[in-house]
Scaffold this motif. Structure first.
Motif, short mmCIF file in Angstrom:
data_model
loop_
_atom_site.label_atom_id
_atom_site.label_comp_id
_atom_site.label_asym_id
_atom_site.label_seq_id
_atom_site.Cartn_x
_atom_site.Cartn_y
_atom_site.Cartn_z
N SER B 49 40.25 30.11 31.54
CA SER B 49 40.41 28.69 31.75
C SER B 49 39.36 27.91 31.16
O SER B 49 38.21 28.25 31.17
CB SER B 49 40.19 28.84 33.36
N ASP B 207 31.06 36.44 37.17
CA ASP B 207 31.68 36.00 38.54
C ASP B 207 33.17 36.63 38.77
O ASP B 207 33.92 35.63 38.38
CB ASP B 207 31.36 34.86 38.73
N THR B 209 34.75 36.97 41.26
CA THR B 209 35.46 36.37 42.26
C THR B 209 36.21 34.98 41.63
O THR B 209 37.48 34.68 41.80
CB THR B 209 34.63 35.79 43.37
N SER B 210 35.29 34.31 40.80
CA SER B 210 35.92 32.90 40.11
C SER B 210 36.82 33.52 39.13
O SER B 210 37.84 33.02 38.78
CB SER B 210 34.89 32.27 39.41
N PHE B 212 39.12 36.22 39.16
CA PHE B 212 40.15 36.50 39.88
C PHE B 212 40.92 35.17 40.41
O PHE B 212 42.33 35.08 40.39
CB PHE B 212 40.02 37.64 40.92
N THR B 213 40.12 34.37 40.90
CA THR B 213 40.80 33.21 41.60
C THR B 213 41.17 32.40 40.36
O THR B 213 42.29 31.61 40.67
CB THR B 213 40.08 32.60 42.74
N SER B 214 40.65 31.92 39.74
CA SER B 214 40.58 30.89 38.72
C SER B 214 40.64 31.16 37.08
O SER B 214 40.45 30.35 36.43
CB SER B 214 39.52 29.67 39.06
N LEU B 216 37.96 31.95 35.45
CA LEU B 216 36.75 31.43 34.78
C LEU B 216 36.08 32.66 34.37
O LEU B 216 35.91 33.72 34.76
CB LEU B 216 35.73 30.96 36.00
#
Lengths: 79, 599
Positions: B49, B207, B209-210, B212-214, B216
């Motif tokens: 992203s 990171d 988490t970031s 997988f979600t966004s 990044l």
């Protein structure tokens, strides 16, 4: 300040809008800049403010303010 | 909040304060930034992203006074953008393309136990993809590529064994990063994200988490660190280069105060922990000098006490001769900073200031905001790291001339002494025994040629900046003639010190660019160069030579150059600070008495 008020401060800070008043049924539709990117920022800011950590499963489940609030309360209760 | 206020804020914000940075970046997003001294078109492509990156990059470009128009690529859109000639990227015609590659881009690997030849073939093939990418992007006229290297992930399926076998992914990533270095051309700069990630610590850098979600590519926390590096590289591309480290003495280069403790009493004892730390800092400064950084001292001291340690203390690693300028007096450091700039004949914005005294730092920040002031920590053990992390001396290339620069400035002192023996300036010039040559630029000189054009501010008629790719293009274009001049005298060899770009415009030979290094001002070089310009015009069969002077804050020096060379001013177009000149080739003044012998 109770948890809801604190959470409201975080929302105001992240979205830079002092007018924001949180309602439980509020979603990303109701706040102008709330998109998938600010969502990450919001999560980070909440984690910092309350000194808690969310796991991936929790983050993806959050869709409205009420769920945020419940999650924070549950996390704080477990501490 | 206007752009100027945002610029002030970002300059004062730590790069790790990502929340503050993102907020400021959002504010800037709403402003049209037209205030930058330079404008640049940047395209950003990558597999992760890019939204935050683009937003924050713009903020950091603003920090370096570069107004930017940025094209944000699609998510996972490298291939699409580059290989489709109809894509937005090619319509946009960027001067700089940032390619953010990620370890996740490499989806298949040679299997475990693959033979070394198979691994090599795989690495070659993957590198081939990068090379094709760069070649395609190089089709964009004058485009410079900033390619991130691969941040090697923490996953090791083979555990520690990864670093013992050739076929491991860890080895393959490492080989790929090395291949990037080996295969880059001059218009490609590799940006070392692998280093940045190691610096901040990879456990924190990644990171998931970031991701997988966004999507990044790395933790949002380091968006400032990353964008600062890229923005600075682009500022350097636009000629914003720092050249000189200005140092304090007491409690900066050694422990204690020389005037009180004596030249032998200061703390630089290699057997003492504190002394060792000061010596480590001195050693690092010597490393900077040997890569071409000019060293200067400004100290509130009398000259005797300031020089003492360099002359009598055997433990000192830095010597008096290492400094091109050495100022010890009781004047304000703000004034002395100007003196350094004057003595070296370089802009005050190319100076970096390192002083343990916060009050002095504040004074410099206030009077000379264009100087980079290092936030010196109290702990002397952290001096090297503080200077390192401020990364003040970012250059896109390094040439012989850079390395000899310090010596040149030292020879300047000798020249000064010589000049005192001659009352007549022409006699002094003759005594310098100068030899020089003006010739057409050759391929091998492109690097230095570009560097000189982008660094020169004073002797610069139009302050046009060009990339190496653009210069290379002109070199093969018959409508252009590129001239370079070299000079030496009895004290030093200066190498290439003047560059000219001539453009054929019908019957006119237009001086698109004419720059000269400030180290050789008033040495008759311009006369020698002008001869060659006339010859070039004749070669093209032009009847006149035309030129333009565009006024900047720094180039008053050449305001009268054209009239001195017998050009006639033609009516301007009403635009302030721009003047047009013309000179018939047949009237061009042939200079006599040039003090430079042709090589």
């Amino acid at each position: 300040m109770n948890i809801k008020e604190k959470l409201q401060e975080v929302f105001r800070e992240v979205f830079e809008d002092e007018e924001i008043v949180l309602r439980e049924e509020m979603t990303a539709e109701d706040i102008e800049d709330w998109d998938s990117l600010t969502h990450i920022q919001l999560i980070e800011a909440i984690e910092e403010e309350f000194d808690i950590r969310f796991i991936l499963q929790e983050i993806t489940g959050l869709s409205n303010v009420g769920e945020f609030l419940a999650m924070v309360e549950r996390k704080l209760g477990g501490k | 909040m206007d752009v100027e206020a945002i610029r002030k804020q970002i300059a004062g914000l730590p790069v790790r304060d990502y929340m503050g940075i993102i907020k400021l970046a959002r504010r800037l997003k709403k402003e049209q930034d037209l205030s930058g001294r330079d404008k640049v078109k940047v395209a950003v492509i990558g597999s992760c992203s890019l939204q935050y990156f683009v937003m924050v990059l713009r903020l950091f470009l603003c920090k370096y006074c570069v107004g930017a128009e940025i094209l944000e690529g699609e998510y996972d859109g490298i291939h699409m953008a580059v290989f489709d000639k109809q894509s937005e990227l090619y319509k946009f015609q960027p001067e700089a393309v940032i390619v953010l590659s990620d370890y996740r881009d490499i989806r298949a690997f040679p299997p475990v136990l693959s033979a070394p030849e198979e691994v090599d073939a795989f690495v070659r093939e993957t590198m081939g993809y990068f090379e094709t990418l760069w070649r395609r992007l190089s089709d964009i006229k004058g485009c410079h590529i900033f390619q991130s290297n691969i941040v090697i992930p923490l996953e090791r399926a083979l555990g520690n064994f990864e670093t013992n076998v050739y076929y491991s992914r860890r080895n393959i990533y490492q080989m790929l990063n090395l291949e990037l270095l080996k295969n880059r051309s001059d218009n490609v700069t590799i940006v070392d994200l692998e280093y940045i990630a190691s610096m901040v610590g990879k456990e924190r850098w990644f990171d998931n988490t970031s991701y997988f979600t966004s999507k990044l590519g790395y933790a949002l926390d380091y968006i400032g660190v990353v964008c600062d590096i890229f923005a600075q590289q682009i500022a350097v591309l636009k000629g914003r280069v720092r050249k000189c480290l200005v140092l304090d003495l007491d409690n900066t280069l050694w422990g204690g105060v020389a005037a009180d403790e004596g030249a032998r009493g200061i703390q630089v004892d290699p057997g003492d922990a504190v002394g060792e730390a000061y010596l480590a800092f001195q050693k690092y400064i010597l490393d900077l000098k040997s890569r071409g950084v000019i060293l200067a001292v400004i100290s509130k001291n009398d000259l005797e006490s300031a020089k003492g340690p360099f002359e009598v203390n055997q433990n000192m690693l830095l010597k008096y001769e290492d400094f091109s300028v050495f100022i010890a007096n009781w004047e304000s450091k703000a004034e002395n900073m100007e003196l350094v700039s004057r003595k070296l004949n370089i802009g005050i914005d190319s100076l970096v200031f390192f002083d343990d005294n916060p009050a002095e730092r504040e004074i410099i920040k206030m009077y000379h905001p264009e100087v980079q002031v290092i936030d010196v920590p109290e702990n002397v053990a952290d001096y090297v790291l503080a200077l390192e992390q401020a990364h003040p001396f970012e250059w896109l290339n390094l040439t012989e001339e850079d390395l000899n620069r310090s010596d040149t400035y030292k020879s300047n002192r000798q020249r000064e002494e010589l000049s005192m023996r001659y009352e007549d300036y022409q006699n002094y010039l003759n005594a310098l025994e100068m030899r020089g040559k003006v010739q057409s630029l050759e391929k091998g000189g492109i690097k230095r040629f570009t560097q000189l054009i982008n660094k020169s501010n004073q002797f610069n008629l139009r302050t046009q900046r060009y990339s190496e790719a653009q210069i290379a293009e002109m070199l093969s274009d018959e409508e252009y003639i590129l001239l370079s001049a070299v000079l030496e005298d009895r004290f030093s060899k200066f190498g290439m010190i003047s560059c000219v770009i001539l453009k054929k415009e019908g019957t006119a030979c237009f001086i698109d660019t004419w720059v000269m290094s400030c180290r050789v001002l008033k040495r008759d070089v311009e006369k020698l160069v002008f001869h060659k310009i006339i010859e070039s015009a004749q070669h093209w069969g032009c009847t006149e030579i035309t030129g333009e002077y565009i006024e900047t804050r720094k180039n008053a020096l050449v305001k009268k150059l054209f009239s001195d060379l017998n050009f006639e001013e033609v009516r301007g177009d009403g635009c302030s600070g721009r003047k047009w000149y013309i000179c018939k080739v047949s009237d061009a003044k042939i200079m006599e008495d040039i003090a430079i012998e042709e090589m």
